[in-house]
Motif scaffolding. Structure first.
Motif, PDB file in Angstrom:
ATOM      1  N   LEU A 120      32.596  48.762  28.922  1.00  0.00           N
ATOM      2  CA  LEU A 120      32.647  50.222  28.922  1.00  0.00           C
ATOM      3  C   LEU A 120      33.679  50.738  29.929  1.00  0.00           C
ATOM      4  CD1 LEU A 120      28.824  51.011  28.689  1.00  0.00           C
ATOM      5  CD2 LEU A 120      30.544  51.339  26.888  1.00  0.00           C
ATOM      6  N   ARG A 121      33.766  50.079  31.078  1.00  0.00           N
ATOM      7  CA  ARG A 121      34.748  50.497  32.077  1.00  0.00           C
ATOM      8  C   ARG A 121      36.166  50.280  31.556  1.00  0.00           C
ATOM      9  NH1 ARG A 121      33.685  47.272  36.060  1.00  0.00           N
ATOM     10  NH2 ARG A 121      35.580  46.021  36.147  1.00  0.00           N
ATOM     11  N   GLU A 125      39.145  53.065  30.872  1.00  0.00           N
ATOM     12  CA  GLU A 125      40.484  52.899  31.450  1.00  0.00           C
ATOM     13  C   GLU A 125      41.555  52.812  30.368  1.00  0.00           C
ATOM     14  OE1 GLU A 125      39.960  49.334  33.689  1.00  0.00           O
ATOM     15  OE2 GLU A 125      38.958  50.333  35.369  1.00  0.00           O
ATOM     16  N   LYS A 126      41.137  53.001  29.098  1.00  0.00           N
ATOM     17  CA  LYS A 126      42.043  52.975  27.932  1.00  0.00           C
ATOM     18  C   LYS A 126      42.615  51.594  27.661  1.00  0.00           C
ATOM     19  CE  LYS A 126      41.348  57.395  27.671  1.00  0.00           C
ATOM     20  NZ  LYS A 126      40.314  57.928  26.766  1.00  0.00           N
ATOM     21  N   LYS A 127      41.917  50.573  28.111  1.00  0.00           N
ATOM     22  CA  LYS A 127      42.282  49.212  27.732  1.00  0.00           C
ATOM     23  C   LYS A 127      41.597  48.878  26.398  1.00  0.00           C
ATOM     24  CE  LYS A 127      42.802  47.287  32.417  1.00  0.00           C
ATOM     25  NZ  LYS A 127      42.437  48.435  33.270  1.00  0.00           N
ATOM     26  N   GLU A 152      26.355  49.246  20.808  1.00  0.00           N
ATOM     27  CA  GLU A 152      26.220  49.017  22.257  1.00  0.00           C
ATOM     28  C   GLU A 152      27.210  49.835  23.073  1.00  0.00           C
ATOM     29  OE1 GLU A 152      24.533  44.653  23.186  1.00  0.00           O
ATOM     30  OE2 GLU A 152      26.491  44.648  22.224  1.00  0.00           O
ATOM     31  N   ILE A 153      28.422  49.983  22.577  1.00  0.00           N
ATOM     32  CA  ILE A 153      29.437  50.692  23.370  1.00  0.00           C
ATOM     33  C   ILE A 153      29.459  52.195  23.073  1.00  0.00           C
ATOM     34  CG2 ILE A 153      30.894  48.640  23.531  1.00  0.00           C
ATOM     35  CD1 ILE A 153      32.766  50.015  21.449  1.00  0.00           C
ATOM     36  N   GLY A 154      28.598  52.630  22.152  1.00  0.00           N
ATOM     37  CA  GLY A 154      28.558  54.047  21.829  1.00  0.00           C
ATOM     38  C   GLY A 154      29.745  54.521  21.015  1.00  0.00           C
ATOM     39  N   ALA A 155      30.260  53.638  20.152  1.00  0.00           N
ATOM     40  CA  ALA A 155      31.369  54.033  19.275  1.00  0.00           C
ATOM     41  C   ALA A 155      30.903  55.126  18.314  1.00  0.00           C
ATOM     42  CB  ALA A 155      31.886  52.830  18.499  1.00  0.00           C
ATOM     43  N   GLN A 156      31.824  55.955  17.908  1.00  0.00           N
ATOM     44  CA  GLN A 156      31.485  57.023  16.959  1.00  0.00           C
ATOM     45  C   GLN A 156      31.564  56.544  15.519  1.00  0.00           C
ATOM     46  OE1 GLN A 156      34.503  59.506  19.040  1.00  0.00           O
ATOM     47  NE2 GLN A 156      33.058  61.164  18.672  1.00  0.00           N
TER      48      GLN A 156
END
Length: 238
Positions: A120-121, A125-127, A152-156
């Motif tokens: 998530l971090r 950070e746009k990586k 898990e990552i909260g993707a839309q």
């Protein structure tokens, strides 16, 4: 910069897409072209995660795995996805995009382990984050890994990049009257027996109200148009 329809996306790429016109392995010109498309989307400010398959190197249910213990074959397939993830990371670097590979199998000398807060971090950070080794468990496909990591990552949205430009009423290669759906519901996919993803992945997306966009990775600009919310591919929704 054009306004995008999504902030965070999980992109599912099949390993076979990396083969290009080859019968196996990674076609260099193909992966450079694909990563150019991905790089353009990343540079639009999208938080992008990728799940990559391994079918171009080894597939657990392929004829070559006949007679082999299924769990062993699936672990071999997971290792193939790690190889693809590293190739993808290297190709993205060539386009000026920083990518991080996280593996569901611990191979510390080669890639990072999957750690959700760290992933998530990186996204913030746009990586670009590339998830390798599927779910880390045999008997689950990379489609399921894509659905799981997307939640898990909260993707839309989960965008499934394939060789066809959407979901059709029939096989467009066999039926000239086949029609592409612009959008379709999960229930209609089930009733019409349209194979969007494997059953486990499809059920997870449906239950979590995670839309799926099916598009062609071979169609220039398709991924960018989908990110902008334009008429591209097929959207599966509640």
């Amino acid at each position: 910069m054009a306004e995008t329809a999504y902030k965070r996306i999980l992109l599912k790429l099949s390993g076979e897409a990396l083969m290009g016109e080859d019968s196996y392995g990674i076609n260099r010109s193909t992966i450079v072209r694909m990563t150019q498309e991905i790089a353009e989307v990343s540079k639009m400010g999208i938080e992008l995660a990728i799940v990559i398959g391994g079918g171009n190197i080894f597939r657990g249910i392929a004829p070559g795995a006949q007679g082999m213990d299924r769990a062993t074959a699936d672990y071999m397939g997971m290792l193939a996805t790690v190889m693809n993830a590293l190739a993808l990371q290297d190709a993205l670097k060539g386009h000026g995009v920083v990518a991080r590979v996280q593996s569901a199998l611990n191979i510390d000398q080669v890639v990072e382990p999957y750690i959700r807060p760290k992933a998530l971090r990186y996204l913030e950070e746009k990586k670009v984050v590339i998830f390798a080794a599927g779910t880390g468990n045999p008997f689950f496909t990379t489609d399921t890994a894509a659905a799981l990591r997307g939640v898990e990552i909260g993707a839309q949205i989960v965008m499934k990049a394939t060789k066809v430009d959407g979901i059709y009423s029939a096989d467009p290669n066999k039926d000239a009257t086949a029609v592409r759906y612009n959008d379709i519901s999960f229930d209609d996919c089930i009733s019409r027996r349209l194979e969007v993803m494997d059953a486990t992945a499809f059920a997870l997306c449906r239950d979590q109200k995670m839309p799926i966009k099916v598009l062609s990775i071979n169609k220039p600009g398709a991924l960018q148009r989908a990110v902008l919310g334009q008429d591209e591919g097929t959207l599966v929704h509640i």
